[in-house]
Design a protein around this motif. Structure first.
Motif, PDB file in Angstrom:
ATOM      1  N   THR A   1     -74.399  17.446 -29.497  1.00  0.00           N
ATOM      2  CA  THR A   1     -73.238  17.855 -29.870  1.00  0.00           C
ATOM      3  C   THR A   1     -72.753  16.749 -31.111  1.00  0.00           C
ATOM      4  OG1 THR A   1     -72.870  18.362 -27.366  1.00  0.00           O
ATOM      5  CG2 THR A   1     -70.822  18.328 -28.783  1.00  0.00           C
ATOM      6  N   TRP A   2     -72.991  15.530 -30.771  1.00  0.00           N
ATOM      7  CA  TRP A   2     -72.570  14.427 -31.638  1.00  0.00           C
ATOM      8  C   TRP A   2     -73.218  14.807 -32.967  1.00  0.00           C
ATOM      9  CZ3 TRP A   2     -74.662  10.951 -35.028  1.00  0.00           C
ATOM     10  CH2 TRP A   2     -73.646  10.113 -35.510  1.00  0.00           C
ATOM     11  N   VAL A   3     -74.662  15.327 -33.073  1.00  0.00           N
ATOM     12  CA  VAL A   3     -75.074  15.619 -34.372  1.00  0.00           C
ATOM     13  C   VAL A   3     -74.395  16.643 -35.040  1.00  0.00           C
ATOM     14  CG1 VAL A   3     -77.173  16.600 -35.598  1.00  0.00           C
ATOM     15  CG2 VAL A   3     -77.424  14.544 -33.801  1.00  0.00           C
ATOM     16  N   PHE A   4     -74.203  17.759 -34.326  1.00  0.00           N
ATOM     17  CA  PHE A   4     -73.425  19.043 -34.847  1.00  0.00           C
ATOM     18  C   PHE A   4     -72.143  18.578 -35.391  1.00  0.00           C
ATOM     19  CE2 PHE A   4     -75.985  22.536 -32.317  1.00  0.00           C
ATOM     20  CZ  PHE A   4     -77.037  22.293 -33.195  1.00  0.00           C
ATOM     21  N   ALA A   5     -71.527  17.673 -34.839  1.00  0.00           N
ATOM     22  CA  ALA A   5     -70.152  17.444 -35.068  1.00  0.00           C
ATOM     23  C   ALA A   5     -69.878  16.279 -36.141  1.00  0.00           C
ATOM     24  CB  ALA A   5     -69.219  16.689 -33.938  1.00  0.00           C
ATOM     25  N   ASN A   6     -71.317  15.733 -36.628  1.00  0.00           N
ATOM     26  CA  ASN A   6     -71.213  14.758 -37.750  1.00  0.00           C
ATOM     27  C   ASN A   6     -72.045  15.258 -38.901  1.00  0.00           C
ATOM     28  OD1 ASN A   6     -69.775  12.100 -36.842  1.00  0.00           O
ATOM     29  ND2 ASN A   6     -70.634  12.944 -34.937  1.00  0.00           N
TER      30      ASN A   6
ATOM     31  N   MET B   1     -65.913  16.405 -26.492  1.00  0.00           N
ATOM     32  CA  MET B   1     -66.458  15.715 -27.553  1.00  0.00           C
ATOM     33  C   MET B   1     -65.992  16.537 -28.633  1.00  0.00           C
ATOM     34  SD  MET B   1     -70.546  14.916 -27.077  1.00  0.00           S
ATOM     35  CE  MET B   1     -70.823  14.399 -25.257  1.00  0.00           C
ATOM     36  N   GLY B   2     -65.983  18.001 -28.454  1.00  0.00           N
ATOM     37  CA  GLY B   2     -65.559  18.827 -29.444  1.00  0.00           C
ATOM     38  C   GLY B   2     -63.910  18.583 -29.924  1.00  0.00           C
ATOM     39  N   TYR B   3     -63.174  18.469 -28.937  1.00  0.00           N
ATOM     40  CA  TYR B   3     -61.619  18.103 -29.181  1.00  0.00           C
ATOM     41  C   TYR B   3     -61.598  16.872 -29.937  1.00  0.00           C
ATOM     42  CZ  TYR B   3     -60.035  22.202 -26.440  1.00  0.00           C
ATOM     43  OH  TYR B   3     -59.758  23.111 -26.114  1.00  0.00           O
ATOM     44  N   LEU B   4     -62.359  15.938 -29.744  1.00  0.00           N
ATOM     45  CA  LEU B   4     -62.218  14.503 -30.466  1.00  0.00           C
ATOM     46  C   LEU B   4     -62.745  14.678 -31.828  1.00  0.00           C
ATOM     47  CD1 LEU B   4     -62.496  12.747 -27.229  1.00  0.00           C
ATOM     48  CD2 LEU B   4     -60.556  13.154 -28.534  1.00  0.00           C
ATOM     49  N   SER B   5     -63.323  15.965 -32.062  1.00  0.00           N
ATOM     50  CA  SER B   5     -63.930  16.371 -33.384  1.00  0.00           C
ATOM     51  C   SER B   5     -64.913  15.403 -34.059  1.00  0.00           C
ATOM     52  CB  SER B   5     -62.757  16.844 -34.210  1.00  0.00           C
ATOM     53  OG  SER B   5     -62.159  15.768 -34.953  1.00  0.00           O
ATOM     54  N   THR B   6     -64.792  13.922 -33.571  1.00  0.00           N
ATOM     55  CA  THR B   6     -65.668  12.980 -34.180  1.00  0.00           C
ATOM     56  C   THR B   6     -66.820  13.251 -33.233  1.00  0.00           C
ATOM     57  OG1 THR B   6     -64.873  11.746 -32.398  1.00  0.00           O
ATOM     58  CG2 THR B   6     -64.040  11.323 -34.507  1.00  0.00           C
TER      59      THR B   6
END
Ligand SMILES: Nc1nc2c(ncn2[C@@H]2O[C@H](COP(=O)(O)OP(=O)(O)OP(=O)(O)O)[C@@H](O)[C@H]2O)c(=O)[nH]1
Ligand SMILES: [Mg+2]
Lengths: 229, 457, 84
Positions: B314-319, B368-373
């Motif tokens: 998730t972190w990777v996708f979001a970044n 995590m998604g909501y915090l979009s970071t």
């Protein structure tokens, strides 16, 4: 390995097989006060007098006539995998039904120990069990235990040990059926013996064939009879 | 002579009554053995079991007691987990300070810190602090009840209802197992002999919320449904909502079973026997320790195995950005219109999709998604958490829909795998996926559209 | 004493003891019932009804077994006088 033996735990559902298994092996099989808690085989080891006993916790069954898959699992294990000793765990508070299964096991295999479990509850209810007499009648050791309170384990382990070393011999008293059935068994048994040899009890197989147990038939042709026309 | 010929010969000799004679004979011998080898000094009756059964299976109290039991179990879990949960969260937050200092000290690049600490560490520890305490309370309590012998009474009381919808009475036992883990419950359906009824039990087991979903249910219920209450009352209201959700799941189970047994799994209820063992006092210490330790351990293992990779992913996708939008946002924007129709949004659907391997990680992924970071802020207290939801336009309706979606949606990856192993059929495994998914879409859709139509908000 | 009072298991009232005379079922269910101790000659005591009336719990060979009426209506037995 010479020093390794397989010990199967059979019995009616909810008689404390998993509890006994946990207490002996230190493993954590889940237990529950309802029939059918254990549905698949579990294995664990006990070290005793430089020997390793591999315990196998079988699913509980009401009979070994193969009406359902779990009964077949238990039966196939006892008959075809041939554990060195089969422990039949009985509930001391409902022995009448429990003996029914024990007698079936005694028809199939020789090295059997009858464990009468829940002896603590039986004592509370004023049930007194004469295990000497039962041992005599059945021809195999009968031992009273309480799996929950870890009572009776030394004698149990010692008995298993003496069976595998040959110090005790089990001679299950045969079941005799009414003449009508016995006559039929006599007709079939010699032919069965030719086929299955001494691998499994030919008397028992004959009886099952008479009863029309097709699943056993398939199992035998799969495992014992060499592949050819 | 082949074994087949022998069988034919044996059958020719045999009579229909042979089995009866054999069994009757075995019983006669049992009877005789008991008669000779056993003596009863007191009266034979187990009066305690009789008295308890008179209460637990009473026509008047039987059903209310079952609901109360369920409620008490959840209340203990919810009220008892509050404090250990926040202690764990604080402890992990405290550790994180040191981890971050360590990364600074090592001059680790920002992305590494982001991925490992903000993604992996926070995701995993969040799952642990939200999931572990409730389970460490629920499982021991449940297994005490189980070892005491209450479950067969539930099956006894409920059987008639299951029979009505064409299912097997022992399905209540497999459903009870579902509270722990649907994947394990699917295996426990082996106690149902008839293939048709077993299939019903497998296909509907998912409508019992497993422990991986309570985290979500409890958090949402206490944030949005019990928002105006504090202390013990708050836990009580939360419990009420959860019990309501569970009862709804049971109603859906009946409904789906009924429809299936009229269509794809046609047939009449087969035979049924249920043993009701005497109540037995469990070895309290052993049972409690065994179930809480093994369960807590498996939660930890699962958290690390599933939550960790998902958190990193998730972190990777979001970044990773394509143009000025991250991959995660592309997906979210794509899903958003559909999500809105259901009264949810793109993030929520995304979280459920990424949460396929395990339900535990749905809520962390959502946050995590909501915090979009793509990382979790330290949500030490639930007020912060609620603010995050409110910032994204949540109302109680969103919460309700998400709870229903969570209750009804497809089983987790492990459960699906077990269903495939048990049924050995791609078709049924697919149905086990499809039926819940359709329901999970329909129910929130209907609710949302109704609310909007009548302007109830 | 008159002739034996034969009833179906399902007709038994709470507290009745019934001595099984015949099982009118076939196949797996018959065998399952035999395994559980519902054999001809066995004494069965009616224990209690479930809250919705069905199944009914019976005491047989020292255990308690619940049967649905589909099955218990096919087992017949002689109603024994109370106190047996
Ligand atoms: N009082 C008492 N209870 C016991 C004893 N052994 C087992 N129990 C209880 O009996 C119940 C059944 O035990 P299990 O070990 O799950 O029975 P099982 O034979 O494995 O049952 P299945 O897996 O269903 O075949 C549990 O509630 C145990 O706590 C004992 O020696 N004394
Ligand atoms: Mg077991």
């Amino acid at each position: 390995m010479v020093n390794e033996y397989r010990i199967a735990l059979a019995g009616n559902p909810n008689t404390g097989k998993s509890t006994l298994f946990n207490a002996l092996t230190g493993l954590r099989q889940h237990t529950g006060n309802w029939a059918g808690k254990t549905v698949s085989l579990a294995q664990g080891n006990v070290e005793y007098k430089h020997k390793t006993f591999h315990l196998i916790d079988l699913p509980g069954t009401y009979s070994l006539f193969s009406n359902s898959t779990d009964e077949e699992v238990a039966r196939n294990y006892i008959v075809f995998e041939k554990p060195d000793v089969t422990l039949v765990v009985l509930d001391a508070t409902s022995l009448e039904r429990n003996f029914n299964l024990a007698l079936q096991v005694l028809e199939m295999t020789k090295n059997v120990v009858i464990c009468i479990n829940l002896i603590d509850v039986a004592e509370q209810q004023g049930i007194q069990i004469n295990e000497r007499l039962l041992t005599n009648r059945l021809g195999v050791p009968v031992i009273k235990i309480s799996a929950r309170n870890k009572k009776g384990f030394p004698l149990l382990l010692d008995t298993i040990d003496r069976i595998v070393t040959g110090a005790i011999e089990c001679n299950p008293a045969p079941m005799t059926y009414p003449p009508m059935i016995e006559d039929k068994i006599k007709l079939i048994e010699p032919k069965v013996r030719e086929l299955v040899g001494n691998e499994i009890s030919s008397r028992w197989v004959s009886l099952r064939l008479l009863d029309g147990d097709e699943t056993l038939l398939n199992e035998i042709s799969k495992r014992l009879v060499p592949e050819e026309g | 002579m082949s074994i087949q010929d022998l069988y034919t010969e044996a059958q020719a000799l045999s009579t229909a009554e042979l089995r009866d004679d054999v069994v009757q004979h075995l019983y006669e011998r049992s009877h005789k053995l008991c008669h000779e080898g056993i003596s009863y000094t007191k009266t034979k009756r187990d009066t305690r079991t009789e008295k308890l059964d008179a209460i637990f299976t009473s026509p008047i109290f039987g059903f209310p007691i079952m609901i109360v039991m369920l409620g008490v179990l959840f209340y203990l879990t919810i009220a008892g987990a509050n404090i250990p949960s926040s202690i764990l969260a604080e402890f992990f937050g405290f550790l994180e300070g040191y981890l971050t200092s360590l990364f600074t000290y090592l001059h680790a690049p920002d992305w590494l810190h982001g991925m490992l600490v903000l993604g992996l560490y926070r995701g995993t520890t969040w799952v642990i602090s939200v999931m572990l305490p409730p389970m460490a309370i629920f499982f021991p309590a449940f297994s005490l009840l189980e070892n005491y012998g209450y479950l067969p009474r539930v099956a006894f009381n409920m059987d008639r209802l299951f029979k009505r919808v064409g299912a097997h009475g022992k399905q209540s036992l497999t459903m009870a197992m579902g509270f722990g883990c649907n994947a394990a419950a699917v295996i426990s359906t082996r106690i149902i002999e008839s293939p048709r009824e077993r299939m019903l039990a497998i296909l509907t087991n998912n409508f019992v919320p497993c422990n991986g979903r309570w985290g979500t249910l409890i958090v949402l219920a206490s944030l949005f449904m019990a928002a105006n209450f504090t202390g013990g009352i708050k836990s009580l209201v939360t419990t009420g909502v959860i019990v309501g959700i569970v009862l709804f799941g049971i109603i859906v189970t009946f409904f789906v079973s009924w429809v299936l047994s009229k269509t794809a799994l046609k047939g009449i209820p087969t035979h049924y026997t249920l043993e009701m063992p005497p109540y037995r006092k469990p070895k309290i210490f052993d049972t409690v320790i065994r179930s809480s330790l093994t369960k807590s351990w498996s939660v930890l293992v699962r958290a690390v195995k599933v939550a960790a990779p998902a958190a990193i992913l998730t972190w990777v996708f979001a970044n990773i950005y394509i143009g000025d939008t991250s991959i995660l946002m592309y997906a979210v924007e794509f899903l958003d219109p559909f999500g809105k129709m259901l009264g949810l949004d793109g993030y929520i659907l995304m979280a459920f999709i990424l949460g396929l391997p395990a339900n535990e990680i749905v809520l962390p992924i959502l946050l995590m998604g909501y915090l979009s970071t793509g990382s979790l802020t330290e949500v030490d207290n639930l007020v912060d958490l609620k603010q995050i939801f409110l910032d994204h336009g949540w109302t109680w309706l969103t919460a309700l829909n998400m709870m229903l979606f969570s209750l009804l949606h497809y089983p987790c990856g492990t459960t699906l795998l077990n269903i495939y192993k048990e049924t050995k059929s791609k078709k049924w495994t697919f149905l086990a996926f499809a039926i819940p998914t359709v329901l999970a879409i329909l129910v929130p859709l209907i609710i949302t559209q109704t609310v909007r139509m009548f302007d109830l908000m | 004493m008159g002739k034996p009072n034969i009833i179906k298991l399902v007709q038994g009232e709470k507290g009745n003891t019934i001595k099984i005379t015949s099982l009118n079922l076939e196949g797996v269910m018959r065998r399952r019932l035999l395994d559980l101790g519902f054999v001809v000659g066995a004494h069965v005591e009616v224990i209690r009804k479930s809250p919705l009336g069905d199944p009914i719990a019976y005491r047989v060979s020292q255990t308690t077994i619940a049967l649905r009426k589909e099955e218990s209506s096919r087992i017949e037995g002689e109603l024994l006088p109370n106190g047996e």
